[in-house]
Design an enzyme around this catalytic site. Sequence first.
Site, PDB file in Angstrom:
ATOM      1  N   GLY A 104       0.814  -1.203   0.000  1.00  0.00           N
ATOM      2  CA  GLY A 104       0.000   0.000   0.000  1.00  0.00           C
ATOM      3  C   GLY A 104       0.850   1.257   0.000  1.00  0.00           C
ATOM      4  O   GLY A 104       2.079   1.209   0.103  1.00  0.00           O
ATOM      5  N   ALA A 157       0.495  -1.934   8.823  1.00  0.00           N
ATOM      6  CA  ALA A 157      -0.182  -0.972   7.955  1.00  0.00           C
ATOM      7  C   ALA A 157      -1.286  -1.613   7.127  1.00  0.00           C
ATOM      8  O   ALA A 157      -2.005  -0.915   6.411  1.00  0.00           O
ATOM      9  CB  ALA A 157       0.838  -0.306   7.028  1.00  0.00           C
ATOM     10  N   LYS A 212      -9.960   9.078  11.903  1.00  0.00           N
ATOM     11  CA  LYS A 212     -11.375   8.682  11.954  1.00  0.00           C
ATOM     12  C   LYS A 212     -11.679   7.812  13.171  1.00  0.00           C
ATOM     13  O   LYS A 212     -12.848   7.537  13.476  1.00  0.00           O
ATOM     14  CB  LYS A 212     -11.767   7.970  10.660  1.00  0.00           C
ATOM     15  CG  LYS A 212     -11.754   8.910   9.456  1.00  0.00           C
ATOM     16  CD  LYS A 212     -11.999   8.177   8.158  1.00  0.00           C
ATOM     17  CE  LYS A 212     -12.064   9.177   7.003  1.00  0.00           C
ATOM     18  NZ  LYS A 212     -10.835   9.962   6.830  1.00  0.00           N
ATOM     19  N   VAL A 264      -3.627  11.300   3.626  1.00  0.00           N
ATOM     20  CA  VAL A 264      -2.268  11.334   3.099  1.00  0.00           C
ATOM     21  C   VAL A 264      -2.323  11.720   1.631  1.00  0.00           C
ATOM     22  O   VAL A 264      -2.958  11.041   0.820  1.00  0.00           O
ATOM     23  CB  VAL A 264      -1.583   9.969   3.271  1.00  0.00           C
ATOM     24  CG1 VAL A 264      -0.204   9.993   2.640  1.00  0.00           C
ATOM     25  CG2 VAL A 264      -1.478   9.613   4.744  1.00  0.00           C
TER      26      VAL A 264
END
Length: 603
Positions: free
Chosen positions: A279, A351, A397, A435
């Site tokens: 990712g 991640a 969030k 990001v």
Amino acid sequence: MTVDTAAWLVSFVAFTWLRFDTTGTDAPWGQVGVVAVVTVVLYLAVGWATQLFRGRAKVASLDEMLLLGATIGLVGGLVFSANLVFQWAPRSVPAGAALGTLVLAAWARAAWRRLGERDAERRPGGADTRRVLVVGAGEAGNDLVRSMLHDVNRTWRPVGFLDDDPRKRHLRLRGVPVLGTTDEMAETAARLEVGTVILALPSADAATISRLRVAAGRARLGVKVLPANTQLLSDQVGIRDLRDINLTDVLGRHQLDTDVDAIAEYLRGRRVLVTGAGGSIGAELCRQIHRYGPAELMMLDRDESALHAVQLSIHGRALLDTDEVILCDIRDEAAVNQLFLARRPEVVFHAAALKHLPMLEQYPAEAVKTNVIGTRIVLDAAVRVGVTTFVNISTDKAANPCSVLGYSKRIAERITAQRAEIADGTFLSVRFGNVLGSRGSVLTSFAKQIAGGGPVTVTDPDVTRFFMTIEEACQLVIQAAAIGNPGEALVLDMGEPVRILDVARQLIEQFGTPVDIVYTGLREGEKLHEELFGDDEPRDLRPIHPMVSHVPVPGIDEDEITALPTNGATDDVRRSMALLCVNDCPLVPSPVASPATAGSATG
């Protein structure tokens, strides 16, 4: 060798002549000559042994000056000491000759280097050579101008610097003068017939980049920029690093204060595992971790194409035939356990996650399987093999969550905190916002919409979000792992929130394509303004790093995790997750700082 030999002989003659009041009639020239010859022979032998004459250091570089000084000092000291005992020549002559030789040899090298540079600088440019002003007369600007002047194609011709530091007003770097401040950009460019300015400010913040971009636009000048320090591949910069200014420069630059020694201490020589390595965040983490010399870097992802891309970005080749790339799904408990037992990672950056908010609103059970159960599987495997540092990548969030994504990431923070209570190592979470440039980010979506002729869709004209570049977010994640305490959530300073509408307008302006902006309304689970802290969380406790706040996170019972449904009605799954996130934030300060260090909240 010839130049240095001549320098020694000239120095012996000169200092003998001075020693005898410039007459030299009474000087013992024969004895002085013998001492000079012995000195030269000894010097050549030592110089050959230290590779002074064999290209060990670049000509006239600081390294060569230090080596030259050490060699002359050693030989001069030996000859002076021997002469002090046997009195072959006046005592002051060998000492003075050594000093004179150092001056002459250093000057000869500097002159040789400068002549070579002047030849390169005077090389005429071609028809395509562009006259430019360089903004920033610092180290980056100096390196950039040097690269331009030595470019065989002479693509760029620097005619001057602009710098706001009054101490650099009369400075000249490689023959290029500082002509004024950035406020004089338009006048200076018009006077010198310059069409492009280059921002050699890799440490500049977003406000500075934006101000200079606007000033250049008003003067009808093209703008090139050096990337931020975190994006540069090496300490020195050159013309290959130049690129067009983009929205990341305008919105996402932050001044970073990274403790490289602390990072290197816990990464160098360690076995490091990154989940979700394919990712955007995971890949950048791998690239940055690789720089710190881990004993082993294990990159885990379920997407083989993504693993190919990240391996290619690190090594320049990607055969996918080494054990550094691991094809595995974190939902597969048996495979994850087997991997941890076989490879024994010491540091883990977790991640891997599902992150698209609207998709998870439709399929909340998938969020439970990956973001909750998958995180628990990786955490349990890490505890079992004694991982020393575990970093769970979270999101803003998770603060006052109201979406499936927020619920799942908040629960993952609580699981990490619970495992921190039983683990021997440091288990913590790191929380940050959007990001720039990551897959699925608004920047990528807007760019595709503009390229397709529009319209650009914005949920609400007042909606705001926190932004940070991928490089800076990952740098702070790695830094946070060096300073965090077990069970905490470390909240990265994202700067001021940015209106999404402003992002859309700036991107449209950059593309130069007029397209419409359409408002679609907030979707289920979306907030008008994101938050970095929950209502009951202490804010701005930054006892160690000025851009990292420490927030305590309560643990969670294993029974509560097990009770979460992984199938069934969407509303039931969503409701079950929401119940685990209601009133779970304790009203206590972080254990790493006293309440007196807390500041007012800005998130």
